[in-house]
Design an enzyme around this catalytic site. Structure first.
Site, PDB file in Angstrom:
ATOM      1  N   GLU A  84       0.770  -1.517   0.461  1.00 20.79           N
ATOM      2  CA  GLU A  84      -0.387   0.211   0.286  1.00 20.79           C
ATOM      3  C   GLU A  84       1.151   1.845   0.151  1.00 20.79           C
ATOM      4  OE1 GLU A  84       0.990  -1.187   4.480  1.00 20.79           O
ATOM      5  OE2 GLU A  84       0.303  -2.200   2.498  1.00 20.79           O
ATOM      6  N   ASP A 124      21.769  15.381 -31.779  1.00 17.30           N
ATOM      7  CA  ASP A 124      21.607  16.633 -33.208  1.00 17.30           C
ATOM      8  C   ASP A 124      23.370  16.915 -32.763  1.00 17.30           C
ATOM      9  OD1 ASP A 124      22.303  18.052 -31.434  1.00 17.30           O
ATOM     10  OD2 ASP A 124      20.693  19.949 -32.216  1.00 17.30           O
ATOM     11  N   ASP A 158      16.627  21.125 -29.473  1.00 13.35           N
ATOM     12  CA  ASP A 158      16.343  22.398 -28.757  1.00 13.35           C
ATOM     13  C   ASP A 158      15.597  22.933 -29.830  1.00 13.35           C
ATOM     14  OD1 ASP A 158      18.739  22.969 -30.524  1.00 13.35           O
ATOM     15  OD2 ASP A 158      19.670  23.980 -29.043  1.00 13.35           O
ATOM     16  N   ASP A 208      11.756  20.174 -33.139  1.00 18.22           N
ATOM     17  CA  ASP A 208      11.824  19.447 -32.520  1.00 18.22           C
ATOM     18  C   ASP A 208      11.098  18.960 -31.823  1.00 18.22           C
ATOM     19  OD1 ASP A 208      15.056  18.538 -33.287  1.00 18.22           O
ATOM     20  OD2 ASP A 208      15.806  20.761 -32.060  1.00 18.22           O
ATOM     21  N   ASN A 228       4.629 -15.185   3.292  1.00 18.31           N
ATOM     22  CA  ASN A 228       4.363 -15.149   5.212  1.00 18.31           C
ATOM     23  C   ASN A 228       2.008 -14.711   4.907  1.00 18.31           C
ATOM     24  OD1 ASN A 228       6.371 -14.425   6.387  1.00 18.31           O
ATOM     25  ND2 ASN A 228       6.369 -12.270   6.359  1.00 18.31           N
ATOM     26  N   ASN A 242       1.915  -5.360   9.375  1.00 17.46           N
ATOM     27  CA  ASN A 242       2.434  -4.944   7.291  1.00 17.46           C
ATOM     28  C   ASN A 242       2.491  -3.581   7.247  1.00 17.46           C
ATOM     29  OD1 ASN A 242       1.418  -5.020   4.657  1.00 17.46           O
ATOM     30  ND2 ASN A 242      -0.050  -3.390   5.122  1.00 17.46           N
ATOM     31  N   ASP A 283       6.610  -1.568   6.711  1.00 19.53           N
ATOM     32  CA  ASP A 283       6.535  -0.563   4.962  1.00 19.53           C
ATOM     33  C   ASP A 283       7.487   0.200   5.957  1.00 19.53           C
ATOM     34  OD1 ASP A 283       5.600  -1.718   3.594  1.00 19.53           O
ATOM     35  OD2 ASP A 283       3.280  -1.149   4.648  1.00 19.53           O
TER      36      ASP A 283
END
Length: 872
Positions: free
Chosen positions: A286, A328, A593, A597, A661, A686, A690
């Site tokens: 999560e 280029d 640039d 492009d 687990n 959990n 984390d």
């Protein structure tokens, strides 16, 4: 103060200027400051205004959070208020962690983007000056040229060959010709040819514009949600999505089976439901969105220190996965310090007259300033440029179709002369004669052939060659592009731009990282090949724009991978090249640039531009280099791969320990007369496991992880999850046996012992799978180490703490705790051995020559106008 002008495109310019209380020389600073207080910043706030609220709502809308809310509600309704409170507190802590991490990452990215604030040229206090776009107010006088993004809705005062792309508003791909005037009040946006609008881009020419509407009052703001640029899903985002599908499939299978079987065993409905939901939450990563946001933000900050600014965070992963870089040559492979080496007549003899004409053309043109013109001006004595003999009459600005620039001048003797400078081929196309000493001769086929041979010889020596032609025009006539015909070729200008120092070593370093470089240039093929040979870039296969023009989409797909250099390329062909490479399965980076492009930058997996690029290129790019240097890009690639590696570590940890687990608990619940862990214990386990993952973004990455492109491979993740999950489940079974048959533990003692062992193994696996090396040879970051140790201490001491009873724990006898620690140690040793075998087998698979991209870890697969000079 109300300066809003309704339907300004249908009103006379003088009336609009009067309504805005402005003058032809613009506003004063005091006026501008006052109007900014009234109208606010010239920015479309959009969704960024409520970033904190948006991120918080995203946490609460998470399916996992909704599952926890549902579980807490069920507990409360069933009378388990303590259980509901604990679930709610865990929910609050989880959302709080995710929010603070993502919000901090968002603020960091905003701070980085402020380094790239766009500027606009305008008249302020009667002086031409450059200011930030967000400072534009109604009444400002803006000066626009090719490559600019329009900063406000406005009325055109003056225009010269002014073409604007309005596709962002109208969807029309062809530029619209704009000029002063009045149009009907009912005209749609596409028909308002006397106006410009925020967000559109200037394709060619120049204009002076009166700003009428800014910020939220613009047309773009009114339809911003509808026209917001839709960015193709990145390879990394696709990987995340596929990973989510995989975890959802596994989660649903486990939850449904466990819930149904527990009901068949006549266990309480509420208890079975809560346990099943807790398993689902325990199995799912999560914190993955927060981990990704933090990791990417830290990666962006690290890249900024190396001179690489990230405009779109997802591009970091694509930069790390990139295996082809299209670029280029000017300023990237060369020094970009172009020098005018010589000036000759049509036969190659020195000609001061050609230099004088070229100086007039370069110094009097008002379009985009470019290195070629700067080199010409630098080669001419200042007194010669300011002798007052010539007066500018008119101009035909450069564009990427003609590849020419013409300036019309008048001498004191009233003679009016057009001076045209541009690419050799395009100038020869409009020339009918040639100057030979004091004679003017017809430009016959044989004479033209000899000229082309001379130019080719110069090109093979590495010179950029421009042609210069002239013709007299009638005084008083307005010059158009049709007048660029029947010219007299006067001579040539030879420029030299030496290879950038160290570029050969840089190309070698890119090759060692699995990134091949393809040169895409508007230059002559011989110039491009000469440079390639000088810097060690392969020049065996060259394709010109004329050859590419005759290839179908499938034909280009078949050949694009083998081509080293694309030369004499029309700007519109760049996008085709990038698209073909992507079809070949390549992750393509494009460095550009210039004005044209932008389509290729959009098409590429990762668009790269430079700080002083034209506006449209910078806005189309994902990555901005503060220095036009491939060496800077290499550091960015390495940082991108480190970011990818750290993201994948969390995936590895989740799919190994968590999966094993949860599988163990699901199976054990079917045979034990009690639940192996209560729902609140699963959620706490959990949550605690984390916490160290939040420090993954700070972790060190082995140097080997940055040496090859990295891509997602769901099949690899699935194999990894199964193999390490089964190993975890085996030691879970050993723990169950120890607690049941050796210790004869009560349900509460069993749950306490199992909670402690499962949390310790989840922490231990963090240190094992974070590296492909033996764990003792690759040290984790200080933050990750401290957090892991801290949570391990909590895991061991929690059963002895005052809050133990809240979670259903009881103190464990020291011999039992010692036995659990021994099982954990055996698990670590086994996981380390399994890891070495697993990655050794994976490396043998990657070494197979049939695989073009080595798969590692959890992955598969002014500078502002240098682009113009490259196309001339």
């Amino acid at each position: 103060m109300n300066l809003q002008v309704v339907a300004f495109w249908s009103r006379r310019l003088a009336d609009v200027m009067a309504a805005l209380d402005t003058q032809p020389n613009g506003l004063s600073s005091a006026q501008a400051n006052l109007r900014r207080k009234v109208y606010g910043s010239n920015a479309i706030e959009g969704r960024s205004a409520g970033e904190a609220v948006r991120l918080l709502l995203r946490q609460l809308r998470s399916p996992l959070v909704l599952v926890l809310m549902f579980a807490a509600t069920i507990s409360f309704l069933m009378g388990e208020r303590q259980e509901a409170l604990i679930i709610f507190l865990i929910l609050l802590a989880s959302c709080g962690l995710g929010f603070t991490q993502e919000y901090g990452a968002s603020k960091a990215v905003v701070a980085l983007k402020r380094q790239l604030l766009r500027k606009v040229m305008m008249l302020r206090d009667g002086i031409e000056t450059e200011v930030a776009v967000d400072e534009v107010v109604p009444g400002d006088i803006l000066k626009l040229s090719a490559g600019d993004l329009v900063a406000a809705d406005g009325l055109i005062i003056e225009a010269r060959d002014f073409n604007v792309s309005e596709s962002v508003l109208t969807g029309e791909s062809f530029p619209v010709v704009k000029s002063p005037g009045i149009v009907a009040v009912e005209s749609p946006i596409g028909g308002r040819t006397n106006s410009v609008f925020t967000g559109t881009s200037v394709r060619s020419g120049t204009a002076i514009v009166l700003a009428v509407a800014t910020g939220r009052a613009t047309e773009f703001a009114g339809i911003a949600d509808a026209v917001e640029k839709q960015i193709d899903e990145s390879g990394f985002a696709k990987g995340i999505r596929r990973f989510g599908y995989l975890m959802t499939e596994v989660m649903l299978a486990i939850v449904i089976v466990v819930f149904v079987v527990n009901l068949l065993l006549d266990r309480p409905l509420a208890e079975s439901l809560l346990f099943s939901l807790a398993l689902a939450v325990g199995l799912t990563p999560e914190l993955l969105p927060a981990i990704i946001s933090v990791t990417l933000a830290r990666g962006a900050a690290a890249m900024a220190k190396s001179g690489v600014i990230v405009r779109r965070l997802e591009a970091i992963e694509n930069l790390g996965s990139m295996d082809v870089l299209c670029t280029d040559k000017t300023g990237t492979l060369t020094e970009g310090a172009i020098k005018l080496d010589r000036w000759t007549d049509a036969k190659g003899r020195p000609s001061d007259q050609v230099l004088a004409w070229a100086g007039l053309n370069a110094s009097l043109q008002t379009g985009i300033k470019n290195p070629l013109d700067e080199a010409i001006v630098a080669a001419i004595p200042e007194w010669q440029l300011q002798d007052g003999e010539w007066l500018k009459v008119d101009e035909l600005p450069y564009d990427f179709i003609r590849k020419r620039l013409s300036v019309v001048v008048r001498a004191t003797d009233k003679k009016v002369l057009m001076i045209c400078k541009g690419a050799v081929r395009t100038v020869l196309d409009v020339s009918a004669s040639v100057i030979d000493g004091k004679r003017t001769l017809p430009l016959m086929a044989e004479r033209k052939r000899k000229i082309e041979e001379t130019v080719r010889h110069w090109s093979e020596e590495g010179f950029r060659v421009l042609a210069l032609a002239v013709r007299e025009v009638e005084p008083g006539d307005k010059v158009t592009r049709d007048d660029e015909s029947g010219l007299t070729l006067a001579g040539f200008l030879l420029f030299f731009d030496p290879p950038k120092e160290g570029v050969a070593a840089t190309l070698t370093a890119l090759a060692k990282r699995g990134v091949s470089v393809k040169m895409i240039s508007g230059d002559d093929r011989h110039v491009a090949k000469h440079l390639a040979k000088a810097i060690g870039l392969s020049a065996d296969a060259v394709m010109t724009g004329s050859e590419l023009m005759h290839l179908t989409r499938d034909a280009l797909f078949a050949r694009v991978a083998e081509i080293d250099i694309f030369a004499e390329i029309d700007p519109n062909q760049k996008e085709r090249i990038v698209e073909a490479l992507k079809r070949r399965g390549k992750i393509v980076g494009y460095l550009g640039d210039g004005i044209n492009d932008a389509p290729a930058l959009h098409q590429a997996d990762v668009g790269i531009s430079v700080e002083h690029a034209v506006d449209v290129a910078r806005e189309a790019a994902d990555i901005i280099l503060l220095k036009r240097d491939l060496g800077v890009l290499i550091r960015g690639i390495d940082d991108g791969r480190k970011t990818f590696a750290n993201t994948m570590k969390y995936i590895a940890i989740t799919t190994s320990a968590n999966f094993g687990n949860m599988i163990s608990m699901a199976i054990a619940s079917l045979f034990l007369p009690f639940l192996p862990l209560l729902a609140k214990q699963i959620l706490l386990n959990n949550f605690l496991s984390d916490l160290p993952a939040l420090a993954i973004a700070t972790d060190h990455v082995d140097i080997e992880e940055t040496r090859r492109p990295r891509r997602w491979d769901i099949g690899f993740i699935r194999r990894f999850m199964v193999r390490f999950g089964l190993a975890s489940s085996f030691f879970d079974a050993v723990t169950f046996a120890f607690l049941l048959f050796v210790v004869n533990a009560s349900p509460s003692a069993f749950q306490t012992g199992w909670f402690t062992e499962s949390l310790l193994t989840e922490l231990a696996i963090v240190l094992v799978v974070r590296t492909h090396k033996p764990a003792w040879r690759s040290h984790p970051s200080r933050t990750l180490t401290l957090l892991t140790i801290a949570v391990a201490v909590v895991a061991v001491t929690l059963p002895y703490s005052p809050v133990a009873a809240w979670f259903g724990f009881e103190p464990l006898p020291l011999p039992v705790l010692g036995g659990l620690l021994c099982i954990t140690a055996a698990y670590v040793v086994t996981s380390e051995w399994l890891k070495m075998r697993f990655f050794a087998a994976s490396n043998r698979h990657n070494a197979d020559p049939r695989w073009p991209t080595k798969r590692v870890s959890l992955g598969r697969r002014s500078e502002r106008s240098a682009r113009m000079s490259n196309e001339m």
